[in-house]
Design an enzyme around this catalytic site. Structure first.
Site, PDB file in Angstrom:
ATOM      1  N   SER A 229      35.279  36.528  43.851  1.00  0.00           N
ATOM      2  CA  SER A 229      34.237  37.036  43.085  1.00  0.00           C
ATOM      3  C   SER A 229      32.966  37.572  43.768  1.00  0.00           C
ATOM      4  O   SER A 229      33.149  38.518  44.743  1.00  0.00           O
ATOM      5  CB  SER A 229      33.941  36.250  42.273  1.00  0.00           C
ATOM      6  OG  SER A 229      33.134  36.808  40.711  1.00  0.00           O
ATOM      7  N   ASP A 458      41.823  41.087  35.198  1.00  0.00           N
ATOM      8  CA  ASP A 458      40.520  40.317  35.578  1.00  0.00           C
ATOM      9  C   ASP A 458      39.511  40.829  34.642  1.00  0.00           C
ATOM     10  O   ASP A 458      39.073  41.901  34.748  1.00  0.00           O
ATOM     11  CB  ASP A 458      40.359  40.554  36.997  1.00  0.00           C
ATOM     12  CG  ASP A 458      39.148  39.465  37.528  1.00  0.00           C
ATOM     13  OD1 ASP A 458      38.154  38.958  36.995  1.00  0.00           O
ATOM     14  OD2 ASP A 458      39.342  39.041  38.611  1.00  0.00           O
ATOM     15  N   HIS A 485      40.322  35.489  35.982  1.00  0.00           N
ATOM     16  CA  HIS A 485      39.365  35.670  37.189  1.00  0.00           C
ATOM     17  C   HIS A 485      39.880  35.229  38.427  1.00  0.00           C
ATOM     18  O   HIS A 485      39.841  33.973  38.677  1.00  0.00           O
ATOM     19  CB  HIS A 485      37.971  35.320  36.895  1.00  0.00           C
ATOM     20  CG  HIS A 485      37.104  36.044  37.672  1.00  0.00           C
ATOM     21  ND1 HIS A 485      36.996  37.183  38.429  1.00  0.00           N
ATOM     22  CD2 HIS A 485      35.666  35.358  38.215  1.00  0.00           C
ATOM     23  CE1 HIS A 485      35.998  37.074  39.267  1.00  0.00           C
ATOM     24  NE2 HIS A 485      35.185  36.112  39.148  1.00  0.00           N
TER      25      HIS A 485
END
Length: 514
Positions: A229, A458, A485
């Site tokens: 991320s 995602d 995610h």
């Protein structure tokens, strides 16, 4: 309109219950500073001494069982004044169990999530895996984050509780002014407690330099890195500044550095709508689904359950009740991974039956970093401070009104009421220090130095961002089909096998679809 908040990778969040994610950008820094001459020294100490009161019993036991080492690395607040005020970066190392290749630095995302906690979670989850056999699992908490000091904290626990009670949905002209005053007051609190000099240096550009100092202090000639991320942004920033110092880098849940900061938030909200649709379709298979058995009506049913909370919180066993903002936050939290969908269902059932919607409150608490004693970690404050210095926020109100309109079209489950032509500017528009970065295109990476991973549905970092980053870096892309995610070390043999071969043996996966 604000970004969704912070959250780390799905796998690490599940392990740690830690809580990503705006599309932020770090501009190329030009010539890489020669930090190698600084010869930084890590002051190793016992993990209980470093983690202190923030560490829970489980973390303490895990660090002792794995023979972990913890320490602090002192780095200057101001690069131009290396002997001036210092930041103490918290560092953890879980030693390799076998034939060591080097260190594998880990960052779980955020910005604002503790990488130290993530390393503990990853080291525990991968015990016996070739990764923990051949690599020391290492992490450092960036400036102001987690166990590093000074701690980036702007609000008291009571102030954060009060913040969550504010619906922030009145988009009339006076209502927008009231919301913007909350943002401006919050920014001033951060200045009052931390000062502008420190706030100006908490961005990703500084964190990338700090990561190179950690690499040197560990004695590694080359960096091995796994970033999830926001951690992909940190990794890409390091790659731009120090391309010749990377052995192997995995960027999972990628952020496209060319993205406009406003548009990236809009697209993130669209990603959450996709995840909401997937949840609603799965929920509709059950006759007792609180959103009904017709997925096309799920958004309307959701609003019927949640919108009344603007006027009055729903009852929960916790005396706070469930506010409107908490209902949305809890929903967003659940949409990061299907493993949380059952809690979203139970919370919405509580709203439907006018009983206890406590699971939504628990989801919101987890996302915001609030523990059972009512104390918050500083992740959300760190998230705001870092993202606001990482990208320019337009001051023109018309930009945010246009973004609000587009968000209502792309993510209707998150929209309240009707479009008014007004919308609050992001709090970064009121931030007291200027941004240190701007959108840019990533330069091609040295061959074999990086692999990008992107998940098709995602919710927080849209799939296309990974496609675009891989193209810019001229790196192979692993595409994973799923609604979650991030994907690495989340149980998929196709993804995990390819990443292990790459990190351990430097075998490129090429473009791969799992």
């Amino acid at each position: 309109m604000q970004s969704a908040g912070r959250r780390g990778s799905a796998v690490l969040s599940g392990i740690l219950s830690a809580v990503v994610v705006a599309g932020l950008m770090v501009a190329p820094a030009g010539a890489a500073p020669d930090l190698q001459t600084a010869a930084p020294k890590l002051a190793w100490d016992g993990c209980l001494d470093v983690l202190g009161e923030k560490s829970d019993v489980v973390t303490s036991i895990v660090t002792e069982l794995f023979g972990s080492q913890c320490g602090h690395l002192s780095v200057p607040v101001d690069e131009a004044d290396p002997t001036g005020a210092q930041v103490q970066l918290a560092v953890i190392k879980i030693p390799a169990s076998g034939d060591r290749i080097g260190s594998l630095l880990v960052n779980p995302g955020g910005p604002g999530a503790s990488a130290v906690d993530a390393a503990i979670g990853l080291g525990t989850a991968l015990a016996g895996n070739p990764i923990t056999e051949h690599f020391d699992i290492v992490a450092f908490d960036p400036r102001g984050v987690g166990y590093s000091t000074p701690e980036l904290r702007c609000r008291t626990d009571a102030e954060f509780d009060a913040w969550r009670r504010e619906p922030m949905v009145d988009y009339s002209k006076p209502g927008v002014a009231a919301i913007e005053k909350l943002y401006a007051d919050y920014a001033q609190e951060c200045v009052d407690k931390l000062g502008k000099p420190f706030l100006a240096t908490v961005g990703t550009a500084s964190a990338a330099k700090d990561m190179d100092r950690v690499r040197q202090a560990l004695g590694d000639d080359k960096l091995n890195y796994l970033g999830f991320s926001y951690g992909t942004e940190l990794g890409a920033a390091y790659l731009q500044q120090f391309p010749d110092r990377v052995r192997a880098m995995v960027l999972d849940g990628a952020i496209d550095p060319t993205d406009d900061p406003v548009e990236s938030v809009v697209q993130q909200m669209a990603g959450f709508q996709t995840a909401f649709n997937d949840y609603a379709a799965e929920c509709a298979k059950s006759a007792g689904c609180p959103l009904g058995t017709d997925p096309s009506q799920a958004v309307n049913r959701y609003h019927q359950l949640v919108d009344p909370l603007v006027a009055k919180p729903a009852p929960t066993e916790d005396p706070r009740g469930l506010s409107y903002q908490d209902a949305l936050t809890g929903t967003i939290n659940a949409l990061y991974s299907p493993q949380y969908w059952k809690f979203l269902t139970s919370g919405l059932l509580g709203l439907q039956r006018h009983t206890d919607a406590g699971d939504l409150l628990l989801l919101a608490d987890e996302y915001d970093g609030r523990d059972d004693d009512g104390h918050y970690d500083n992740g959300q404050d760190a998230f705001n401070a870092i993202r606001c210095v990482d990208a320019p926020a337009p001051a023109d109100p018309a930009v945010w009104a246009a973004a609000d309109l587009k968000t209502r079209q792309l993510a209707p489950f998150l929209s309240y009421g009707q479009f008014t032509g007004f919308a609050p500017r992001d709090m970064c528009a009121f931030w007291p220090v200027p941004p240190t970065s701007a959108p840019h295109s990533a330069s091609p990476a040295p061959p074999g130095s990086v692999v990008v991973v992107s998940t098709t549905h995602d919710p927080a970092t849209p799939y296309q961002a990974g496609v675009d980053l891989a193209r810019q870096l001229q790196a192979p892309l692993i595409s994973f089909d799923g609604t979650q995610h991030t994907a690495v070390f989340n149980g998929d043999e196709c993804v995990d096998g390819a990443i292990v071969k790459y990190l351990v043996d430097k075998v490129s996966p090429g473009d791969l679809h799992c």
